[in-house]
Design an enzyme around this catalytic site. Structure first.
Site, short mmCIF file in Angstrom:
data_model
loop_
_atom_site.label_atom_id
_atom_site.label_comp_id
_atom_site.label_asym_id
_atom_site.label_seq_id
_atom_site.Cartn_x
_atom_site.Cartn_y
_atom_site.Cartn_z
N GLY A 487 25.27 4.43 0.49
CA GLY A 487 24.01 3.79 0.17
C GLY A 487 23.19 3.45 1.39
CB THR A 488 24.08 3.47 4.91
OG1 THR A 488 24.89 4.65 4.85
CG2 THR A 488 24.97 2.26 4.68
N GLY A 529 28.45 4.74 11.73
CA GLY A 529 28.27 5.98 10.99
C GLY A 529 27.09 6.82 11.44
CB THR A 638 17.37 4.34 5.87
OG1 THR A 638 17.25 4.84 7.20
CG2 THR A 638 16.93 5.38 4.88
CD GLN A 642 22.34 -0.13 5.66
OE1 GLN A 642 23.43 -0.49 6.09
NE2 GLN A 642 22.14 0.11 4.38
N GLY A 708 23.84 -1.43 10.54
CA GLY A 708 24.22 -1.75 9.17
C GLY A 708 24.74 -3.16 8.98
CD GLU A 709 29.72 -3.73 9.84
OE1 GLU A 709 30.74 -4.12 9.26
OE2 GLU A 709 29.76 -3.03 10.87
#
Length: 748
Positions: A487-488, A529, A638, A642, A708-709
């Site tokens: 979903g990233t 990723g 994107t 995130q 992402g994090e």
């Protein structure tokens, strides 16, 4: 199956030195960084993207896991016969034992033990019922669950009762204890000190798609597992270990994953159960976990107790920082929640102590959840920094600015890039920080308003990753790697990199992900990723550029690739014409000395405004803003998504999310989305995200860093600090629910 054409070349890079020049800056297609919508979006919204439970295999049987009803004990009798009273039941399989034996739910490292005997937590799978329909399997599994007989044993179900027995965990990728200088002496001599304890509860990833697997065996003994997994290369090895198979006898497929947030980093109970049942039955078996089973039998983020002590001079310069964490896990597990991970590099201070100790409890397994360590660690650290600023009578941004180090305070190496102060300054400007009032100074009717901020920092990691890129006879590019998209936006980002490097419209690039028959990618985890898999695609395309230049008879630097044409020396040739039957190349990237010679991290700053009801103590987030620096932004849309998701996680961590364990047996009481309160629409205001322009030449050849994090790190602390600014009450026990605030509110 994978790749076209006869000519194959390779291009490998180990990041031992900086990579100052990136070919992405020389591309003519102009798609890198652009907010291109996800190329897989139409498939998802139309229902054509196949998730783990949706592959249409013939003759599929349905499995349903049977979970234990006791927290600690031995099975004395498992009455499988009660299942056969349900029409359509095929079998009850019990010939496998627990396989949750490492931090990412990996295998036993040997063939499955025959028969479950010991039970370590409520909900642990003890059997699987197989039937012709899902409904029959579920009905029969419930009958078996209630019919299992146990010899119960005394369990450990209270964190507070056993916290004094906390012990140093075994080494697990990162050290649990770090000591530099003399913290106790520095604290004793510091003009200003702070000593606070913060607690966070167990949390659940609560991904939209539940864990699911379909197992199918070929005649030659090869297993194909369609599953919801994040890191296929390592998951493949785990599954092979758990089943006692050679690696080439296992194929994993996970083309679309409906979220994971760490809970799908490793294999989970349904994967091994489906594989064993399918082998025994001689037909495919599908196992989909119910939501309650996801909460009870996969993985949780550990609860934590974090003591933070800070020592500072009168000007706010830190002289000592101690971050001591106690967390929990099942007996025998080595994983601990690394809450002090960002404390190592976030702020200066010569004297430093960062520790993690582990309490063994008979609760379900704890493991990685989005931003493991930093997500909860920065709830404590960034709240403590706010409290220190309050003690000093100093602006919280100014305190952080004065402790923004030039070099890593522990490793004494430079940062690869660091824009923490710039993020804070830009956020302050955009959010209107200068209008911040004292506590209780902004009341509007029954609501007190306050604003708060917090820093964000998340380590950047490069992982070994490979990808194959083919240009076929029609001039289209095909990217192949077992990297996943959870979903990233991986499909889109890898397509953009290939399009830019090869001069193709993005619609002329096809990306195949999530199949271990393709080259092994980095997997989705650790915010590595996009940068790792993206670098391998970059390197494959770099090799293809050389092939194309050779066919054109020019040097690489003398040609331009754009809109499917090769332009050089007053010639413009269609790419399809040059490549003939097709060309391909494989790229591989791996970490190197740059990871040791520099400290690599992404940074940001969160700003939040909250309204606290003067009568009920209810907290509402009014607005939030985040400013982030994470190297090259590969896709603005994107990347923003995130960060929005991470900030939403921060709202949940601050105000609502808590896994509740029954003190009598450790059972997860609130094991569904009705009772485990993730933020919903009404909880989340319009969030604002901004990126600073940055390149990190030490990180990888595409100059990007993980994002992402990053968005979750510090987000909840900004809300906690805003609550304090609103009503002058400092809460340190997350989530910050109204019952913890009500009796501390000022008189109406």
């Amino acid at each position: 199956m994978f790749g076209l054409g006869d000519k194959n070349s390779s291009n490998s890079l180990v990041m031992n030195t900086a990579h100052p020049d990136s070919l992405l800056d020389k591309g003519a297609q102009d798609v890198i960084g652009k907010p291109i919508s996800r190329i897989d979006g139409p498939l998802k919204v139309s229902g054509h993207a196949a998730y783990a439970a949706e592959y249409g295999l013939a003759n599929v049987a349905y499995g349903f896991l049977v979970g234990s009803t006791v927290g600690k004990g031995k099975i004395t009798e498992l009455h499988a016969e009660v299942a056969r009273e349900v029409p359509g039941v095929i079998d009850v399989v019990v010939d496998y034992k627990t396989f949750l034996r490492n931090s990412q739910q990996g295998g036993e490292k040997k063939a499955p033990t025959q028969g479950v005997e010991n039970v370590d937590y409520v909900g642990e799978p003890v059997a699987i019922v197989i039937a012709e329909t899902y409904e029959a399997a579920r009905d029969a599994a419930e009958r078996v669950r209630l019919a299992v007989e146990y010899q119960e044993q005394e369990g450990r179900y209270s964190f507070n009762a056993y916290r004094e027995e906390a012990k140093k965990p075994p080494y697990n990728n990162i050290p649990s204890h770090y000591d530099q200088g003399d913290v106790e002496k520095a604290l004793a001599e510091a003009p200003v000190t702070l000593d606070r304890t913060y607690t966070t509860p167990s949390q659940n990833s609560a991904a939209m798609e539940p864990h699911a697997s379909i197992a199918s065996w070929d005649d030659d003994g090869r297993l194909t597992l369609y599953a919801s997994l994040q890191m296929l290369s390592s998951d493949r090895q785990q599954l092979a270990d758990a089943l006692g198979l050679k690696l080439d006898k296992v194929r994993l497929v996970a083309r679309y994953v409906g979220g994971g947030f760490g809970s799908k980093l490793g294999i989970a109970p349904e994967s091994v159960a489906a594989a064993i049942a399918a082998k025994k039955l001689g037909r495919p078996v599908k196992v989909v976990m119910a939501r309650q089973q996801v909460f009870e039998a996969t993985v949780r983020r550990s609860n934590t107790e974090q003591r933070i002590r800070l020592g500072a001079n009168a000007d706010g310069t830190l002289t000592a920082i101690a971050h001591e964490t106690i967390c929990s896990n099942l007996p025998g597990e080595g994983y601990f929640e690394p809450a002090g991970q960002s404390t190592h590099f976030m702020y200066g201070g010569k004297n430093r102590l960062i520790t993690h100790d582990l309490v063994e409890l008979d609760w379900m397994l704890s493991g990685s959840m989005r931003a493991p360590g930093e997500a909860v660690g920065m709830l404590a650290l960034e709240t403590a920094m706010d409290e220190l600023a309050e003690t000093l009578g100093m602006d919280p941004i100014e305190l952080r600015r004065r402790n923004d180090p030039d070099k890593d305070p522990e490793k004494n190496v430079p940062y690869s890039s660091r824009m923490l102060t710039q993020c804070m300054d830009k956020g302050a400007e955009l959010f209107g920080w200068s209008e911040r009032r004292e506590a209780l100074g902004d009341r509007r009717g029954d609501w007190f308003h306050g604003i708060g901020m917090a820093g964000a920092g998340r380590s950047n990691i490069l992982m070994k990753s490979a990808a194959k890129v083919t240009v076929d006879g029609q001039g289209h590019a095909i990217v192949e790697t077992d990297m996943t998209d959870i979903g990233t936006g991986t499909y889109t980002i890898l397509a953009q990199i290939a399009a830019e490097m090869l001069g193709l419209p993005i619609e002329d690039v096809t990306v195949h992900l999530g199949d271990t028959d393709a080259p092994p990618g980095a997997g989705s985890g650790g915010s590595w990723g996009a940068t790792s898999s993206g670098s391998s695609v970059y390197l494959a395309c770099e090799a293809l550029q050389k092939q194309i230049a050779d066919k054109m008879g020019v040097e690489v630097g003398a040609m331009t690739l754009k809109d499917g044409r090769v332009i050089a020396e007053n010639r413009s040739v269609p790419l399809a014409e040059l490549v003939g039957d097709g060309i391909n190349a494989t790229g591989q990237v791996a970490p190197g000395l740059q990871a040791k010679l520099t400290t690599q991290a992404s940074y940001g700053a969160h700003f939040a405004e909250v309204a606290v009801n003067a009568i009920t103590g209810e907290t509402r987030v009014v607005r939030m803003l985040g400013v982030f620096a994470a190297g090259r932004i590969l896709n603005e849309k994107t990347a923003r998504s995130q960060c929005l998701g991470g900030m939403t996680f921060g709202i949940g961590a601050a105000l609502t999310e808590e896994v509740v364990h029954d003190p009598r047996n450790g059972k997860v009481v609130n094991h569904d989305l009705a009772e485990y309160h993730v933020p919903v629409n009404a909880d989340v205001p319009a969030l604002e995200v901004h990126f600073l322009d940055e390149r990190d030449v030490h990180a990888n050849p595409i100059h990007a860093k993980g994002i992402g994090e990053l968005g979750i790190c510090g987000a909840g602390a900004a809300i906690a600090n805003a609550i304090n600014n609103a009503v002058g009450v400092r809460m340190r026990d997350y989530p910050l629910t109204l019952d913890k605030l009500l009796d501390q509110l000022p008189p109406v």
